[in-house]
Scaffold this active site. Structure first.
Site, PDB file in Angstrom:
ATOM      1  CB  SER A 280      20.965  38.130  27.210  1.00 16.44           C
ATOM      2  OG  SER A 280      21.910  37.548  28.048  1.00 16.44           O
ATOM      3  CG  HIS A 360      37.048  33.643  30.501  1.00 20.86           C
ATOM      4  ND1 HIS A 360      37.686  33.021  31.550  1.00 20.86           N
ATOM      5  CD2 HIS A 360      35.830  34.016  30.970  1.00 20.86           C
ATOM      6  CE1 HIS A 360      36.882  32.994  32.605  1.00 20.86           C
ATOM      7  NE2 HIS A 360      35.748  33.597  32.274  1.00 20.86           N
ATOM      8  CE  LYS A 408      37.600  35.711  34.813  1.00 25.61           C
ATOM      9  NZ  LYS A 408      37.451  35.263  36.193  1.00 25.61           N
ATOM     10  CB  THR A 437      32.405  51.151  45.144  1.00 25.85           C
ATOM     11  OG1 THR A 437      33.114  50.142  45.841  1.00 25.85           O
ATOM     12  CG2 THR A 437      32.896  51.220  43.718  1.00 25.85           C
ATOM     13  CB  THR A 438      36.856  52.298  48.162  1.00 27.89           C
ATOM     14  OG1 THR A 438      36.109  52.729  49.293  1.00 27.89           O
ATOM     15  CG2 THR A 438      38.308  52.696  48.309  1.00 27.89           C
TER      16      THR A 438
HETATM   17  N1  PLP Z   1      32.490  37.842  32.701  1.00 29.03           N
HETATM   18  C1  PLP Z   1      32.789  36.540  32.588  1.00 29.03           C
HETATM   19  C2  PLP Z   1      32.474  35.849  31.320  1.00 29.03           C
HETATM   20  C3  PLP Z   1      33.408  35.847  33.643  1.00 29.03           C
HETATM   21  O1  PLP Z   1      33.681  34.561  33.512  1.00 29.03           O
HETATM   22  C4  PLP Z   1      33.708  36.560  34.823  1.00 29.03           C
HETATM   23  C5  PLP Z   1      34.370  35.895  35.961  1.00 29.03           C
HETATM   24  O2  PLP Z   1      34.688  34.756  35.988  1.00 29.03           O
HETATM   25  C6  PLP Z   1      33.372  37.915  34.895  1.00 29.03           C
HETATM   26  C7  PLP Z   1      32.765  38.521  33.824  1.00 29.03           C
HETATM   27  C8  PLP Z   1      33.686  38.714  36.108  1.00 29.03           C
HETATM   28  O3  PLP Z   1      35.021  39.099  36.062  1.00 29.03           O
HETATM   29  P1  PLP Z   1      35.781  39.504  37.394  1.00 29.03           P
HETATM   30  O4  PLP Z   1      36.391  38.254  37.914  1.00 29.03           O
HETATM   31  O5  PLP Z   1      36.764  40.550  37.012  1.00 29.03           O
HETATM   32  O6  PLP Z   1      34.733  40.023  38.320  1.00 29.03           O
END
Ligand code: PLP
Length: 654
Positions: A280, A360, A408, A437-438
């Site tokens: 990671s 992003h 986003k 989950t729904t």
């Molecule tokens: N992965 C990254 C790198 C993020 O910055 C974010 C949220 O800011 C997520 C996943 C989670 O995405 P979501 O807003 O769809 O839950």
């Protein structure tokens, strides 16, 4: 002062609170009814807890800093000739010395086993104070002896206040018709938003809004159940096909958010694959960190974007060991971009799967908005057009699992994974975060598909976003303002101090009508606190100029360090003030249309964002079968069209 904001810390030295207002026994007081005060006496750390609770109803308390609240709750405040008697009266007798009431301590025998175990889990520092409250029979209150939950909450929150990681939310109501303007808690108080993740303004796109309205009218609000029970709509299936095709993968699966998608997928894979080891990136998002943790698999954390470190860690394990390299394409707080192709090389060499979070990047990179992996083979993807087939050997093809958000650049809500058919089926079949989950409401799902389909066809918004990013970065740099160098659309401006970063954000909001959120620890390391700016295609030249002048003024007012100051100190670890810190942006001049004159221009003089009608047609046609033919008319949205600019995009004028 606005409720829920952090403005209070800005002027902490100038605030004072008349004790009669804080402790009035007048039940008619609009600020602090006495019944609320009596609540105060039923908690440990009673004064502090109650003062915190009262913040919501008393404008004076609302303006107090955590520090001020703490000092108001301590013994000296109780010796005030007004405060002391008022508290005593409310307490029904004299208060003990110090700031707390007398509690009796339950014996160990009185604490049920489960509670005793919980008490052991409390860190030592808190244990001393964790005395259970005695039921206050005289007041008819039924407070059971045992673990003191409220005190525990308060102590945990205090830790956040102390280390400055306590979060205050600004009240920001983004206005669809005035993008990127929002009103604050007061509807007449408008600010320009410069930090939203609605990177392309798709949340207010007429294509999206029109599709959502039609879906809502036909199918109503909620999905009605999980995907397994009554909540599996044609629209979910269509969105998954759209996403699979966007990434040229065999399958995709939609989740409530990408947080859930990452968590559920990584937790499931790591627990299913025998002996799986995660690799990671150190800067990974919390959703991946949590997913890896939930899998209980072994993990190795490699230094951010450091290929030598990744390889050193991969090489410790036999090739047969199942491995997953988890990373992001665009890191949203520093704006760095992963070397995806190199990571794929290492994955192939050491027999690992690649799990790439393009949260992003989707909508923002690549000719069709599929992300950085697509962008790296720009021409090949342009040539492949609408085909859903993989381009063998392309970076996007080499990545095993891609995750993205619909919340986003696509302006809605939801998340997804895309990958092989069996991988997707495995997650669909085993991941509790997907199953129990729904499912997302049909209108949300349709809006997301409309946004993706439109952005697949129309490159103009992406181009303009990146052109505006370039322009803003260049102007900030011209003024010596410390932009953290990076190749993406994220513009972090370094402050390097938590209190000052918050003060800068507050000053921009209060004095300049600009909303840029400060980013502090734990989102960024201590000492790397910053303002995070995200331009959109909807920001105008005038708004940009105002932003630049305002940031300049705030840097002067708060005496914040500029590039020259960081350089004099030998540079900041983020790259600010270091020599050789120039970075090539992901979008090159040709891709932006700067070489053939098709680059769109920043909006100015009241010109509104444009819309590309051909792309609208393609997006709307996706819904003909379910919703009938769209009656979408550009005029209904007060948009008229100029000659096409920016590739297929057309700019509209007001
Ligand atoms: N992965 C990254 C790198 C993020 O910055 C974010 C949220 O800011 C997520 C996943 C989670 O995405 P979501 O807003 O769809 O839950």
């Amino acid at each position: 002062m606005r409720k829920g904001t952090n403005h209070e810390e800005l002027d902490s030295t100038s605030l004072s609170f008349p004790p009669f207002l804080l402790l009035s026994s007048n039940r008619d007081s609009p600020f602090a009814p006495i019944s609320t005060f009596s609540l105060l006496f039923n908690m440990t750390n009673i004064h502090l807890a109650a003062l915190r609770q009262l913040k919501g109803s008393c404008p004076f308390l609302n303006a107090a800093t955590p520090k001020q609240l703490r000092s108001l709750s301590t013994a000296p405040a109780l010796h005030c000739p007004i405060v002391g008697p008022a508290l005593e009266q409310a307490a029904g007798g004299p208060l003990p010395s110090g700031s707390t009431r007398s509690y009796s301590t339950a014996t160990q025998q009185q604490i049920p086993e489960a509670h005793r175990q919980q008490a052991h889990a409390v860190p030592n520092a808190q244990k001393a104070d964790a005395k259970p409250l005695v039921a206050d029979a005289s007041k008819g209150k039924n407070v059971a002896p045992g673990f003191n939950y409220e005190q525990f909450y308060g102590a945990e929150l205090d830790k956040k206040h102390k280390d400055k990681s306590y979060r205050y939310f600004n009240n920001i109501n983004r206005l669809a018709a005035k993008f990127p303007i929002a009103h604050t808690a007061k509807t007449t108080d408008e600010v320009t938003v410069w930090c939203s993740n609605d990177y392309l303004g798709m949340s207010k796109s007429p294509v999206v809004v029109e599709t959502m309205k039609r879906t809502l009218t036909k199918y109503g609000c909620g999905a009605g159940g999980t995907r397994n029970i009554a909540g599996n709509h044609s629209l979910h299936l269509a969105l998954e096909d759209e996403l699979a095709s966007l990434h040229r993968k065999p399958a995709a699966l939609v989740f409530s958010s990408c947080y859930v998608a990452n968590d559920a997928t990584l937790a499931t894979l790591g627990s299913k694959l025998p002996g799986c080891v995660y690799f990671s990136d150190a800067s990974n998002h919390a959703s991946m960190i949590e997913g890896i943790k939930h899998s209980k698999a072994t993990k190795e954390i490699w230094q951010h974007n450091n290929m030598a470190d990744l390889e050193a860690k991969l090489s410790k394990y036999p090739k047969e060991t199942p491995k997953i390299i988890a990373f992001e394409s665009v890191y949203s707080m520093c704006g760095s971009v992963a070397p995806i192709a190199e990571i794929c090389d290492l994955a192939e060499k050491y027999g690992a799967l690649t799990f790439l979070d393009e949260v992003h990047a989707v909508g923002m990179y690549g000719p069709r908005g599929a992300g950085v992996a697509e962008h790296l083979d720009f021409e090949a993807h342009v040539a492949a057009g609408d085909s859903s087939d993989a381009i063998p050997g392309s970076v996007m093809d080499r990545v095993d699992i891609i995750t993205g958000t619909l919340g986003k650049a696509y302006g809605g809500l939801g998340g997804y994974i895309a990958g092989s058919a069996d991988l997707v089926d495995l997650v669909r079949s085993y991941a509790p975060g997907f199953i129990f989950t729904t499912s997302l409401p049909p209108a949300i799902v349709a809006g997301a598909q409309a946004a993706i389909a439109y952005q697949k066809e129309c490159i103009g918004d992406r181009r303009l976003q990146h052109l505006n990013t370039r322009s803003l970065k260049a102007e900030l740099e011209k003024r010596g303002l410390p932009v953290v160098p990076g190749p993406s659309h994220i513009i972090p401006v370094l402050v390097g101090d938590a209190a000052l970063a918050k003060a800068a954000s507050d000053t921009l909001l209060l004095n300049h009508g600009i909303y840029v959120q400060s980013i502090n620890w734990p989102t960024v390391p201590v000492g790397s606190e910053r303002l995070r700016i995200t331009p959109t295609p909807g920001h105008t030249a005038e708004q940009q100029e105002h932003l630049l002048n305002s940031i300049d003024a705030v840097f002067n007012k708060l005496k914040l360090k500029r590039v020259a100051d960081w350089t004099a100190e030998g540079g900041h670890v983020s790259g600010v003030g270091m020599s050789n810190n120039s970075v090539e942006p992901v979008w090159n001049d040709e891709q932006l249309g700067l070489l053939d004159g098709t680059a769109p221009e920043m909006l100015s003089d009241g010109r509104k964002s444009g819309i590309e009608m051909e792309a609208v047609g393609v997006a709307m046609n996706r819904f003909n079968k379910l919703l009938g033919k769209s009656k979408f008319k550009a005029e209904e949205f007060s948009i008229t069209f100029d000659k096409p600019v920016g590739g297929k995009v057309a700019q509209a004028s007001a």
